[in-house]
Design a protein around this motif. Sequence first.
Motif, short mmCIF file in Angstrom:
data_model
loop_
_atom_site.label_atom_id
_atom_site.label_comp_id
_atom_site.label_asym_id
_atom_site.label_seq_id
_atom_site.Cartn_x
_atom_site.Cartn_y
_atom_site.Cartn_z
N CYS A 10 0.87 -1.17 0.00
CA CYS A 10 0.00 0.00 0.00
C CYS A 10 0.91 1.23 0.00
O CYS A 10 1.50 1.59 1.02
CB CYS A 10 -0.91 -0.01 1.22
N GLN A 11 1.07 1.84 -1.17
CA GLN A 11 2.00 2.96 -1.31
C GLN A 11 1.48 4.20 -0.60
O GLN A 11 2.24 4.95 0.02
CB GLN A 11 2.21 3.29 -2.79
N LYS A 12 0.18 4.40 -0.66
CA LYS A 12 -0.51 5.52 -0.02
C LYS A 12 -1.99 5.15 -0.02
O LYS A 12 -2.38 4.13 -0.61
CB LYS A 12 -0.25 6.82 -0.77
N PRO A 13 -2.84 5.92 0.67
CA PRO A 13 -4.27 5.58 0.66
C PRO A 13 -4.82 5.38 -0.74
O PRO A 13 -4.47 6.12 -1.67
CB PRO A 13 -4.90 6.78 1.37
N ASP A 14 -5.61 4.33 -0.90
CA ASP A 14 -6.27 3.98 -2.17
C ASP A 14 -5.29 3.57 -3.26
O ASP A 14 -5.60 3.68 -4.45
CB ASP A 14 -7.13 5.15 -2.68
N ASP A 15 -4.11 3.07 -2.86
CA ASP A 15 -3.10 2.71 -3.86
C ASP A 15 -2.38 1.42 -3.45
O ASP A 15 -1.43 1.45 -2.68
CB ASP A 15 -2.10 3.85 -4.02
N LEU A 16 -2.87 0.29 -3.98
CA LEU A 16 -2.23 -1.01 -3.80
C LEU A 16 -1.48 -1.38 -5.08
O LEU A 16 -2.02 -1.23 -6.17
CB LEU A 16 -3.25 -2.10 -3.50
N GLN A 17 -0.25 -1.87 -4.92
CA GLN A 17 0.54 -2.26 -6.08
C GLN A 17 1.26 -3.59 -5.81
O GLN A 17 1.67 -3.85 -4.67
CB GLN A 17 1.59 -1.20 -6.41
N ILE A 18 1.43 -4.38 -6.85
CA ILE A 18 2.27 -5.58 -6.77
C ILE A 18 3.69 -5.16 -7.13
O ILE A 18 3.91 -4.54 -8.19
CB ILE A 18 1.77 -6.69 -7.70
N ILE A 19 4.65 -5.48 -6.27
CA ILE A 19 6.04 -5.09 -6.50
C ILE A 19 6.95 -6.31 -6.40
O ILE A 19 6.54 -7.37 -5.91
CB ILE A 19 6.50 -4.03 -5.48
#
Length: 338
Positions: free
Chosen positions: A6-15
């Motif tokens: 979760c990079q920031k609110p409302d932002d999920l990313q696969i890394i």
Amino acid sequence: MKAIICQKPDDLQIIETEKPELRSGEALITIKRIGICGTDIHAYKGNQPFFTYPRILGHELSGVIEEVEENDRGFHTGDQVAIIPYMHCGKCIACKTGKTNCCTELHVIGVHKNGGMCETLAVPVSHLIKTDDISLDEAAMLEPMSIGAHAVRRSSLKEGDKVLVIGAGPIGLGVMAFAKYRGAHVIAMDINEERLAFCRSWANVDETVNAKNDPINQLSEITDGDFPSFVFDATGNMQSMNQAFQYAAHGGTLVFVGLVKGDITFHDPDFHKKELTLMASRNAIKEDFNNVMEAVKAKKIHLEALITHRCSFNEVTEQFAEWLLPQSNVIKAIIERE
């Protein structure tokens, strides 16, 4: 290895990130199941206290030991395990009195430090529970159920006590189930009739109250004017938590299981008139995990029936926001890794 951050609110990313190395006293766990809970949702929406970004979420976890050194706790490569995500110091006043759940230096996996939405996680063997006798789904559910079991145990309620549980999410359902397990007369309160129906069918509660329809009058009728001796609020909603003081009997106990980012207020004359006991219930300790494990093995608590939604690891970033919508009717969502 892959991880979901979760990079920031409302932002999920696969890394892509580094796979952890095995250190003394730890085991490497191949994560197989990840439960989604209110903490993950609050973090995703920017409402979680004690939280910083970016963060790999996930603390309702089960998996298989990928690698472990010889240890005196009986863990071996290939063992199926659940993870106790509360990392405590073992030295502070809380830890010395057995209250490791409220350690002064507590770091929760997936909240204060990176969590289990990843392929492999390093965990101290002291924070593992062997779960070969139950399913991976059930093992991942031990943590949220332990929170409810801890709240019930902390309250010291007895068989026959009238108990109100506010909030029919997974934590509230866990409180209901373990209050019933102790023989209490349980009343469930929520604003969603479908959730209240689930409380009756799954937790076998004795009464339900829709909070939209004059709850004080309903509770008075149910309890012959006495009101519940124990009130548990598991909503994480400020308005609900402020109102909960009104629902407890004279001489009763109010337990806040949910956490809200803000101030709780109450009218002191009413609080004193009733001589209420106000308690916070935070997380759980290993005893609670073991108690839930025994109840599951004995078929007294049926955890898999709580799981209404599931997806694969690679589908999470697409599914997560949808699970938050009221029309999704999510009770418990699980991420699967095979």
